[in-house]
Scaffold this motif. Sequence first.
Motif, PDB file in Angstrom:
ATOM      1  N   ALA A   1      -6.979  -2.578  -2.518  1.00 26.96           N
ATOM      2  CA  ALA A   1      -5.815  -2.737  -1.645  1.00 26.96           C
ATOM      3  C   ALA A   1      -4.904  -3.861  -2.107  1.00 26.96           C
ATOM      4  O   ALA A   1      -3.678  -3.785  -1.935  1.00 26.96           O
ATOM      5  N   HIS A   2      -5.456  -4.925  -2.689  1.00 30.44           N
ATOM      6  CA  HIS A   2      -4.627  -6.050  -3.112  1.00 30.44           C
ATOM      7  C   HIS A   2      -3.759  -5.713  -4.313  1.00 30.44           C
ATOM      8  O   HIS A   2      -2.895  -6.511  -4.695  1.00 30.44           O
ATOM      9  N   MET A   3      -3.953  -4.538  -4.919  1.00 32.34           N
ATOM     10  CA  MET A   3      -3.128  -4.116  -6.050  1.00 32.34           C
ATOM     11  C   MET A   3      -1.979  -3.210  -5.634  1.00 32.34           C
ATOM     12  O   MET A   3      -1.189  -2.799  -6.485  1.00 32.34           O
ATOM     13  N   ILE A   4      -1.890  -2.876  -4.346  1.00 27.29           N
ATOM     14  CA  ILE A   4      -0.838  -1.980  -3.881  1.00 27.29           C
ATOM     15  C   ILE A   4       0.482  -2.739  -3.828  1.00 27.29           C
ATOM     16  O   ILE A   4       0.538  -3.928  -3.496  1.00 27.29           O
ATOM     17  N   ASN A   5       1.534  -2.044  -4.143  1.00 27.66           N
ATOM     18  CA  ASN A   5       2.865  -2.634  -4.071  1.00 27.66           C
ATOM     19  C   ASN A   5       3.182  -3.053  -2.636  1.00 27.66           C
ATOM     20  O   ASN A   5       2.858  -2.351  -1.674  1.00 27.66           O
TER      21      ASN A   5
END
Length: 686
Positions: A426-430
């Motif tokens: 989730a921390h890689m989502i824009n």
Amino acid sequence: MAPGRTTKRRRVSPPDEEENVSNRKGDFYSHAAEWDLEQDYEQRPRKLNKKEKERTRLPIKTAEGFQNVEASESEPEDDDSFLATDDDDMDEDGDAEVDETEESEEEAPKIPLKQQIIQAKEEIARTATLINEDPEEHISSFKSLAEMVDGGSHVAVKKLALAAQAAIYKDVIPGYRIRPLSEEEASAKVSKDVRKLRNYEQSLLSGYKHYIQKLLAFTKPSKERAGTDNGMKTVAINCACNLILSVPHFNFRAELLRILVNQLARKRVDDDFVKCRDTLQEVFARDDDGIVSLEAVRLLSKMMKARDFKIHGSVLDTFLHLRLLREFSSKGSRDRVDRDNEEETSGGKKMKQKKEWRTKRNRKLEKERKAVEKDMKEADALVSHEARDKNQAETLKLVFGIYFRILKLRVPNLMGPVLEGLAKYAHMINQDFFGDLLEALKDLIGHAEDDELNEVDDNEDDEHINSASSTTRDSTRESLLCTVTAFALLEGQDASKAAAALHLDLSFFIKHLYRSLYTLSTNPDVEFNPNASNALRLPDPSSSQQQQQNAQDRKKKVNFQTPIVLLLRCLNASLISRANGLPPPVRLASFAKRLMTTTLQVPEKSALATLALLNQVAKHNARRISSLWYSEERKGDGLFNPYATDFEATNVFAGTIWEGELLKLHYCPDVREAAAGVEKMIATRD
């Protein structure tokens, strides 16, 4: 009177038969010394079979030993059978040849299967030895192994030949891809060594291509081969898995990945399915540059769309092994300086190299050469780093596309794996998608709560339907995963700035977490992951040993986080983490009170983990919640409401944490010690 001597007269009439025979024998043996028996035997016509011709040449010595060389059909043979002129004798000889051939065919012994397998093993071992010794000289031996698979051999021999080819190709395949030659390159004039190398590479590539096509043919379902070549299919799948793990850089990698993906598209979970899934997970874990992972994820995405996401949930679990946007370099040490091994000695001092006398011009050239080499290394590292990041970014985009489509379709058996993956990445989502994703997660939690209420309020007929759906969907676990994903959105870089800029409100998830504490404390599987909950219990005496063994093997697969671990992750993000700001005292006190109550119900390990979390909360916020441990310092008025669904409506400061006294009497000494430690932390920090 004595008779007179009579004269012998010659008989004019023909002699009798006996006298004629005796005279013939005398004449025949009288010339015996002049006989030439050897020449007569040599000129006698031979009676040879049509298939077996006389060997008229001596054996020659080769690298493989002595071999017989037969004469070609165009060369005249030294056989003197043409000297026979009697037609009757030739006819009799021809009839005798036909009779002897038929008798030999009828009397040919049938070789037993065991002996055939032994002979095939010896032949395969001999061929493999020759290829390993000099692949360029014995490249034609691959054709003999392929003929064992294509011919009418027994299935056992075909399996041996198929597996042997995989092992040999693993040893022979070079560490680079082979590019097929164009017509111009094939007709160009090159040196003898280059031509020899090109012929070897092209022959190796064509043989490997034929082998991969055979693997594809054996793994495809066919009604004609149903029930007969199941063993060949398993062997072909094992060969494909070994090749994709051993030589993922070589040609026809897409065909090998297609074999694995086609098996994962099946609904039935058997040994072949598990083998392909485990192999794909290992491929993702080993891939450093991201090229193989990108191709595999593309094939999986196409397969899932074609099947409308009607797949097994464990296929999505393979994405958890992807190495997405990670740093592969080792972390530097804080207490020492890392140097090259060549510049260090065992004592840590720089080695003194013997000075070599060089002219000023040579020193200048050496300095320029080192500068160029340094620039080249930096350029290569930059290009490889950029290519790797690009491949991994494309892979991440495909993975999120699959996750969001499943969230939109709400496939029941895939919601858990999707939320598991979103919680990890989730921390890689824009940041532009944060708002939409939070709304989708809120909607999922709302549907999960409605399902729980329906299960409680429905009638007996409806309970049967809900129980059938609950086997494929765990609403409690989905709610926890949604909450973990919501908090994980703010765990990346510049999380606090993102929360302030996008105005992200996570109060909905915090309130849902507070409401679910009582339900989770009474869950019997709070310490078990969903796939291993039955395996960790005592086995059923009526079940077979095979079922028990399968249950034990399932827990060795993807390590899903248990409900208590997910709960602790959510509590840590909402009570201790400062990514969402400093938590208010009402939230801290309400959660502390309810957590102490639930600790009385959970198992021993969960109780220890919960008390360890409360110890951390007391360490940072002891003064804000210390009044709950001391009744003389009560701050609130009225009554405490332990059944309130919102922590702001509980009037928590009107109550006390009396559960600590019961925990001091717990049967486990570790729990008693942990409960006393929380109270001691409150007293020291006050």
